[in-house]
Design a protein around this motif. Structure first.
Motif, PDB file in Angstrom:
ATOM      1  N   GLN A 182     -22.922  42.720 -22.922  1.00 48.24           N
ATOM      2  CA  GLN A 182     -23.412  43.606 -23.975  1.00 48.24           C
ATOM      3  C   GLN A 182     -24.531  42.886 -24.713  1.00 48.24           C
ATOM      4  O   GLN A 182     -24.387  41.721 -25.102  1.00 48.24           O
ATOM      5  N   LEU A 194     -26.508  41.928 -27.827  1.00 52.07           N
ATOM      6  CA  LEU A 194     -26.150  41.866 -29.235  1.00 52.07           C
ATOM      7  C   LEU A 194     -27.369  41.951 -30.158  1.00 52.07           C
ATOM      8  O   LEU A 194     -27.485  42.875 -30.955  1.00 52.07           O
ATOM      9  N   TYR A 195     -28.269  40.968 -30.059  1.00 55.72           N
ATOM     10  CA  TYR A 195     -29.406  40.935 -30.974  1.00 55.72           C
ATOM     11  C   TYR A 195     -30.498  40.022 -30.434  1.00 55.72           C
ATOM     12  O   TYR A 195     -30.274  39.243 -29.524  1.00 55.72           O
ATOM     13  N   ASN A 247     -17.892  41.061 -22.698  1.00 54.33           N
ATOM     14  CA  ASN A 247     -16.851  41.773 -23.447  1.00 54.33           C
ATOM     15  C   ASN A 247     -15.443  41.327 -23.079  1.00 54.33           C
ATOM     16  O   ASN A 247     -14.517  41.538 -23.850  1.00 54.33           O
ATOM     17  N   GLU A 275     -29.749  47.403 -28.691  1.00 52.05           N
ATOM     18  CA  GLU A 275     -28.532  46.735 -29.146  1.00 52.05           C
ATOM     19  C   GLU A 275     -27.292  47.532 -28.766  1.00 52.05           C
ATOM     20  O   GLU A 275     -27.291  48.763 -28.793  1.00 52.05           O
ATOM     21  N   ASN A 276     -26.248  46.799 -28.388  1.00 48.86           N
ATOM     22  CA  ASN A 276     -24.929  47.319 -27.986  1.00 48.86           C
ATOM     23  C   ASN A 276     -24.912  47.985 -26.618  1.00 48.86           C
ATOM     24  O   ASN A 276     -23.865  48.448 -26.186  1.00 48.86           O
TER      25      ASN A 276
END
Length: 185
Positions: free
Chosen positions: A71, A73-74, A85, A107-108
């Protein structure tokens, strides 16, 4: 180990310590001498395409490749941070390692990361992504589905062509392999 007689397009092999993807191959059986296989291969680390020749029946190593979903994130400067995850392990990747996936960093969202001997060598975005249009010319009354297209800038910064009736602020589905507009969401 895989034999040259088992080569097929899309097979991943290791040559001189680096992973390659077979793009195309041909078996040659000349009148004199032994048969050989000439393959066009793409280096999975630097993306360069080369031709390599092997004797027919020769064995080639399979690379130690691992593909996992992470995933996003930033972003922190030129570094992009991803998380597994399952284990919550975090991985940081430089912008130059992203390749074409850099146009679709949201993001995500979940991305597929390929590693060779424990080092990430490529990032693959989901096949279809839902992204918001942040900038495009306004639609004009009378614009139809078959009327044409106009440029639009997505929330990730990617520029795509959309139908005339699509407006700023709308969310659309995009095919990340071709950067084509698919539909409004």
């Amino acid at each position: 180990m895989v034999s040259t007689s088992d080569f097929r397009k899309g097979l991943k092999i290791e040559h001189e310590g680096e992973p390659y993807l077979i793009v195309d191959f041909v078996h040659y059986k000349p009148g004199k001498g032994g048969a050989f296989v000439r393959a066009t291969v793409k280096n999975l680390i630097n993306g360069k395409t080369v031709e390599i020749t092997w004797r027919s029946g020769e064995k080639v190593k399979r690379p130690d490749l691992e593909e996992k979903e992470f995933q996003y994130l930033y972003r922190e400067g030129d570094a992009f941070n991803f998380m597994d995850n399952g284990t919550y392990e975090q991985v940081t990747i430089n912008q130059d390692q992203l390749g074409l996936a850099g146009d679709y960093m949201k993001e995500n969202a979940v991305y597929r990361l390929m590693s060779f001997n424990g080092k990430v060598i490529s990032v693959e975005p989901p096949m279809f992504m839902e992204l918001e249009i942040i900038e495009t010319e306004p639609g004009i009354r009378g614009d139809t589905v078959t009327g044409g297209s106009k440029p639009a800038i997505l929330e990730t910064g990617k520029r795509v062509m959309v139908p005339l009736f699509v407006n700023q602020g709308e969310v659309i589905r995009v095919d990340t392999r071709t950067a084509d507009y698919l539909e409004r969401v």
